[in-house]
Motif scaffolding. Sequence first.
Motif, PDB file in Angstrom:
ATOM      1  N   UNK B  80       0.846  -1.194   0.000  1.00 58.28           N
ATOM      2  CA  UNK B  80       0.000   0.000   0.000  1.00 58.28           C
ATOM      3  C   UNK B  80       0.880   1.243   0.000  1.00 58.28           C
ATOM      4  N   UNK B  81       0.401   2.233  -0.714  1.00 59.70           N
ATOM      5  CA  UNK B  81       1.080   3.547  -0.713  1.00 59.70           C
ATOM      6  C   UNK B  81       0.415   4.496   0.274  1.00 59.70           C
ATOM      7  N   UNK B  86      -4.434  11.636   2.341  1.00 65.37           N
ATOM      8  CA  UNK B  86      -3.733  11.798   3.626  1.00 65.37           C
ATOM      9  C   UNK B  86      -2.227  11.922   3.433  1.00 65.37           C
ATOM     10  N   UNK B  87      -1.813  12.129   2.181  1.00 66.38           N
ATOM     11  CA  UNK B  87      -0.386  12.263   1.911  1.00 66.38           C
ATOM     12  C   UNK B  87       0.366  10.965   2.160  1.00 66.38           C
ATOM     13  N   UNK B  88      -0.327   9.848   2.175  1.00 66.56           N
ATOM     14  CA  UNK B  88       0.331   8.550   2.419  1.00 66.56           C
ATOM     15  C   UNK B  88       0.680   8.301   3.865  1.00 66.56           C
ATOM     16  N   UNK B 149       9.591   0.305   0.749  1.00 62.28           N
ATOM     17  CA  UNK B 149      10.099   0.436  -0.619  1.00 62.28           C
ATOM     18  C   UNK B 149       9.701   1.823  -1.107  1.00 62.28           C
ATOM     19  N   UNK B 150      10.599   2.764  -0.885  1.00 58.38           N
ATOM     20  CA  UNK B 150      10.242   4.156  -1.167  1.00 58.38           C
ATOM     21  C   UNK B 150       9.147   4.598  -0.206  1.00 58.38           C
ATOM     22  N   UNK B 151       8.052   5.031  -0.760  1.00 60.97           N
ATOM     23  CA  UNK B 151       6.935   5.434   0.103  1.00 60.97           C
ATOM     24  C   UNK B 151       5.942   4.284   0.273  1.00 60.97           C
TER      25      UNK B 151
END
Lengths: 330, 170
Positions: B80-81, B86-88, B149-151
């Motif tokens: 999930x991103x 909610x800006x993640x 993994x990144x965001x």
Amino acid sequence: MSTTVTAVGLVGAAAPVTRRVRAYFAPVNRAAGAPTVFDAAQMGTFALNAPPVPWVDLGWCTKFARKSETKIGALTTGAPAVVQSQVVTQMEATVQLEFESWGKLQLALAAGSQQMNLLQTATGAAANGSGGTAAQAVPLAAGSGSTATSLNVGAAAVAQFQVGQLVSVDEDYVAQVGFVGSGVSAAYVSSPASVGGDINYIRRVSLNVGRVVSIANGALQLGAPLLAGAPPSGMQVSPLMGFVDREGGGFFQEWSGLFVMDGEQGDRVIYHYPRLQAMQGSAEVAEALAGPLEKMKLAGAFRALPVKDANDGEMVLCFRSYLPGAMRAV
Amino acid sequence: MQNARDTFYVTLRDRLAAVNPARTMVLRGVVRPGVLVEENELASAAVPVNAFCLRWTGLSVDAQGPLPLAAMTCEISYATDGDSGNGGMDRGRLLSAMDAELVAAVSAAPQSVTKRNYVGAAAGSGLAPVAMGTNVFWGDAAFGAAVVNGERLERVAVVEVFCYQEAGEL
């Protein structure tokens, strides 16, 4: 309307694959020496969450291990001796398990002797290991219509109780001798002097306990039915704080046990021990979770006693029943 | 073994859809429950998010019994991103929700179901799957670590699925 019959071949009878064991308990009439009989032919397919009366659910168990200690000896004759026949020289069977739940019944069964209730003490009572002198019990209202889940103590007395409280419901001790306890024989009293004539002694050992989940109209509503069913009006209600058992004591509890393993292929294995007695004192097993956390599980070890099978008069200790899944080769 | 895989997938899909009907995905233009079997879809480098992706990996067969007992490993990956609204910042909560949905679906009793043959029911034939003579059963999900993994937050859970290979079944 037509009926279609589809021929389905038999499937090979694979060994049962199970996850865990569900345990059930039923009382033994100690005075009459009559255990509760389970007839797998009539009741074997019951839903695990709804055992047939009077069996009571004890929840899931693990580390179930049954052991046959029955010994078979050889009869030899001649020189040199040759085995001519075999005889059963000793019958014995034991069961061990660990309860995944803690409750009054599980504690009682895993205790080596009496399992007592920590009755709320009277003001100023002297300290005692299994609880001091109990506070005065509250009688059920005469002709109250109390049921197994509703205790009518009257509008005045109900104020003494709170939602969430544990209660023991049983008769007064008035010099009874022998097995005592409603529903299940919880102890054996040899003489009034041995229990100090304590009017609350039966409620102290009784397995007839419940949790008050609501209070209304002078009645205590319990979260589950009392083991002994609807109480007669002569019974009284004692609040209790919890449970206590002791290392030591000479009373052997006895009960009928039922252990069910459901196979993943729709098959079922049932172990029925009509008479079981604890063969060790109270014990626990610590199961590590993570870090310093441990799960404490009640450990029980029991010895089976014999009953006579009405079909042929044989003395037996355990009945193992197997109910195959649908369309399995037999 | 394919029948067991299909049965497990359909069972898991239906249970997850019952736990959270709102978890859906759009695949080849069709809205469907957010569960797919990787090998049954077009090869793609894209990782679907907010959906459960099943991958069949390990296989062992015990042929000692009256029926061969197959043990198959099913890896269930999900990611999930977070919610863009909610800006993640809710990605941890959303991954936790997916964890709980998977627990509810995999661990709900019974952890077994009648094996079914879906061959005749495929391609919109309208035919019902054929019930077979044995059950598919499975263990609890073993959850791997959450991977950043990144965001994106990702996790892989593993379920061991068992089935008997019936006579004449391929």
